[in-house]
Scaffold this motif. Sequence first.
Motif, PDB file in Angstrom:
ATOM      1  N   MET A   1      -6.924 -46.124 -14.022  1.00 49.90           N
ATOM      2  CA  MET A   1      -7.012 -47.515 -14.622  1.00 49.90           C
ATOM      3  C   MET A   1      -7.524 -47.660 -15.913  1.00 49.90           C
ATOM      4  N   ILE A   2      -7.317 -48.506 -16.943  1.00 52.24           N
ATOM      5  CA  ILE A   2      -7.812 -48.557 -18.383  1.00 52.24           C
ATOM      6  C   ILE A   2      -8.409 -49.766 -18.636  1.00 52.24           C
ATOM      7  N   ASN A   3      -9.667 -49.563 -19.413  1.00 54.22           N
ATOM      8  CA  ASN A   3     -10.482 -50.708 -19.679  1.00 54.22           C
ATOM      9  C   ASN A   3     -10.761 -50.518 -21.259  1.00 54.22           C
ATOM     10  N   LYS A   4      -9.865 -50.877 -22.011  1.00 61.29           N
ATOM     11  CA  LYS A   4      -9.872 -50.639 -23.617  1.00 61.29           C
ATOM     12  C   LYS A   4      -9.888 -51.895 -24.525  1.00 61.29           C
ATOM     13  N   ALA A   5     -10.823 -52.100 -25.172  1.00 58.84           N
ATOM     14  CA  ALA A   5     -10.897 -53.507 -25.972  1.00 58.84           C
ATOM     15  C   ALA A   5     -10.940 -52.915 -27.447  1.00 58.84           C
ATOM     16  N   ILE A   6     -10.002 -53.474 -28.186  1.00 58.16           N
ATOM     17  CA  ILE A   6      -9.944 -53.510 -29.686  1.00 58.16           C
ATOM     18  C   ILE A   6      -9.857 -54.485 -30.322  1.00 58.16           C
ATOM     19  N   LEU A   7     -11.032 -54.888 -31.192  1.00 56.77           N
ATOM     20  CA  LEU A   7     -11.045 -56.091 -31.665  1.00 56.77           C
ATOM     21  C   LEU A   7     -11.209 -55.902 -33.308  1.00 56.77           C
ATOM     22  N   VAL A   8     -10.867 -57.090 -34.173  1.00 59.92           N
ATOM     23  CA  VAL A   8     -10.962 -57.194 -35.479  1.00 59.92           C
ATOM     24  C   VAL A   8     -11.428 -58.492 -35.663  1.00 59.92           C
ATOM     25  N   GLY A   9     -12.556 -58.849 -36.234  1.00 61.17           N
ATOM     26  CA  GLY A   9     -13.131 -60.268 -36.502  1.00 61.17           C
ATOM     27  C   GLY A   9     -14.210 -60.053 -37.395  1.00 61.17           C
ATOM     28  N   ARG A  10     -14.650 -61.111 -37.720  1.00 62.62           N
ATOM     29  CA  ARG A  10     -16.161 -61.568 -38.297  1.00 62.62           C
ATOM     30  C   ARG A  10     -17.276 -61.807 -37.428  1.00 62.62           C
ATOM     31  N   LEU A  11     -18.363 -61.277 -37.798  1.00 63.64           N
ATOM     32  CA  LEU A  11     -19.655 -61.674 -37.266  1.00 63.64           C
ATOM     33  C   LEU A  11     -20.045 -62.779 -37.263  1.00 63.64           C
ATOM     34  N   THR A  12     -20.212 -63.695 -36.358  1.00 65.84           N
ATOM     35  CA  THR A  12     -20.746 -65.153 -36.373  1.00 65.84           C
ATOM     36  C   THR A  12     -22.312 -65.140 -36.710  1.00 65.84           C
ATOM     37  N   ALA A  13     -23.187 -64.170 -36.752  1.00 65.21           N
ATOM     38  CA  ALA A  13     -24.381 -64.351 -37.030  1.00 65.21           C
ATOM     39  C   ALA A  13     -24.889 -62.841 -37.256  1.00 65.21           C
ATOM     40  N   ASP A  14     -26.257 -62.384 -37.805  1.00 66.14           N
ATOM     41  CA  ASP A  14     -26.513 -61.247 -38.115  1.00 66.14           C
ATOM     42  C   ASP A  14     -26.676 -60.523 -36.890  1.00 66.14           C
ATOM     43  N   PRO A  15     -26.292 -59.348 -36.817  1.00 64.45           N
ATOM     44  CA  PRO A  15     -26.641 -58.477 -35.255  1.00 64.45           C
ATOM     45  C   PRO A  15     -28.280 -58.518 -34.950  1.00 64.45           C
ATOM     46  N   GLU A  16     -28.371 -58.728 -33.487  1.00 63.25           N
ATOM     47  CA  GLU A  16     -29.705 -58.701 -33.336  1.00 63.25           C
ATOM     48  C   GLU A  16     -30.126 -57.341 -32.838  1.00 63.25           C
ATOM     49  N   LEU A  17     -31.036 -56.439 -33.532  1.00 61.77           N
ATOM     50  CA  LEU A  17     -31.435 -55.044 -32.947  1.00 61.77           C
ATOM     51  C   LEU A  17     -32.819 -55.192 -32.217  1.00 61.77           C
ATOM     52  N   ARG A  18     -32.574 -54.823 -30.867  1.00 69.68           N
ATOM     53  CA  ARG A  18     -33.792 -54.567 -30.113  1.00 69.68           C
ATOM     54  C   ARG A  18     -34.243 -53.350 -29.491  1.00 69.68           C
ATOM     55  N   THR A  19     -35.091 -52.963 -29.151  1.00 69.14           N
ATOM     56  CA  THR A  19     -35.388 -51.700 -28.382  1.00 69.14           C
ATOM     57  C   THR A  19     -35.881 -51.776 -26.976  1.00 69.14           C
ATOM     58  N   THR A  20     -35.411 -51.054 -26.142  1.00 73.81           N
ATOM     59  CA  THR A  20     -35.675 -51.229 -24.664  1.00 73.81           C
ATOM     60  C   THR A  20     -37.142 -50.724 -24.410  1.00 73.81           C
ATOM     61  N   VAL A  72     -13.916 -53.031 -33.788  1.00 75.74           N
ATOM     62  CA  VAL A  72     -14.814 -52.927 -32.620  1.00 75.74           C
ATOM     63  C   VAL A  72     -14.000 -52.126 -31.670  1.00 75.74           C
ATOM     64  N   GLU A  73     -14.244 -50.853 -31.122  1.00 74.62           N
ATOM     65  CA  GLU A  73     -13.575 -50.267 -29.837  1.00 74.62           C
ATOM     66  C   GLU A  73     -14.636 -50.114 -29.060  1.00 74.62           C
ATOM     67  N   GLY A  74     -14.007 -50.587 -27.793  1.00 76.88           N
ATOM     68  CA  GLY A  74     -15.122 -50.240 -26.481  1.00 76.88           C
ATOM     69  C   GLY A  74     -14.232 -50.647 -25.241  1.00 76.88           C
ATOM     70  N   SER A  75     -15.163 -51.350 -24.157  1.00 76.33           N
ATOM     71  CA  SER A  75     -14.731 -51.656 -23.083  1.00 76.33           C
ATOM     72  C   SER A  75     -15.140 -53.031 -22.648  1.00 76.33           C
ATOM     73  N   ILE A  76     -14.470 -53.584 -21.793  1.00 76.74           N
ATOM     74  CA  ILE A  76     -15.112 -54.994 -21.406  1.00 76.74           C
ATOM     75  C   ILE A  76     -15.899 -54.688 -20.120  1.00 76.74           C
ATOM     76  N   GLN A  77     -16.913 -55.616 -19.962  1.00 75.57           N
ATOM     77  CA  GLN A  77     -17.984 -55.159 -18.879  1.00 75.57           C
ATOM     78  C   GLN A  77     -18.296 -56.666 -18.471  1.00 75.57           C
ATOM     79  N   THR A  78     -18.415 -56.663 -17.268  1.00 74.46           N
ATOM     80  CA  THR A  78     -19.106 -58.128 -16.714  1.00 74.46           C
ATOM     81  C   THR A  78     -20.507 -57.700 -15.816  1.00 74.46           C
ATOM     82  N   ARG A  79     -21.536 -58.805 -16.167  1.00 72.22           N
ATOM     83  CA  ARG A  79     -22.557 -58.632 -15.356  1.00 72.22           C
ATOM     84  C   ARG A  79     -23.170 -59.733 -14.957  1.00 72.22           C
ATOM     85  N   ASN A  80     -23.814 -59.885 -13.626  1.00 70.84           N
ATOM     86  CA  ASN A  80     -24.309 -60.982 -13.177  1.00 70.84           C
ATOM     87  C   ASN A  80     -25.949 -61.049 -13.217  1.00 70.84           C
ATOM     88  N   TYR A  81     -26.225 -62.351 -13.536  1.00 68.51           N
ATOM     89  CA  TYR A  81     -27.637 -62.484 -13.663  1.00 68.51           C
ATOM     90  C   TYR A  81     -28.062 -63.886 -13.182  1.00 68.51           C
TER      91      TYR A  81
END
Length: 153
Positions: A1-20, A72-81
């Motif tokens: 199975m393949i889960n690959k996402a390739i996106l090209v677009g513009r950032l809607t806001a400044d990226p938010e960097l946090r630390t766990t 951006v290159e990555g994979s699609i992920q879903t999570r429940n909360y």
Amino acid sequence: MINKAILVGRLTADPELRTTQSGISVCSFSVAIDRRFSGGGERQTDFINCVAWRQSAEFIAKYFNKGKLIGVEGSIQTRNYEDRQGNKRTAVEVVVDNATFIGSKAESGGSSGGYGGYDAPPPPAPPSTSAVAYQSGSVEDFQEITSDEDLPF
């Protein structure tokens, strides 16, 4: 199975960097991507949530800001909360493996180099004087294998 996402677009806001709590960097951002359209219809835009971890997170937070083009290159992920009101929610996001500069030097706001205004990579090392010269080989240097038994494939 393949889960690959390739996106090209513009950032809607400044990226938010946090630390766990364990000290791992995580960066959240959203990318606006125009949909293809046909006929005389209006252009539509999708806003895709993305999350990057560790070095990728720090790279994105340092070099990208609102309005910049990003690949951006990555994979699609879903999570429940569960939200603050106790409602069950599902989040869909792209977990970033790689992020790339997209666009011209002018769009990136830089004034030097052809790498979006960022430092160009170092020039390649000069060829080694101890390199083997393969041009001097001849057909007699090779041996014909007549049996497939010794081949690893």
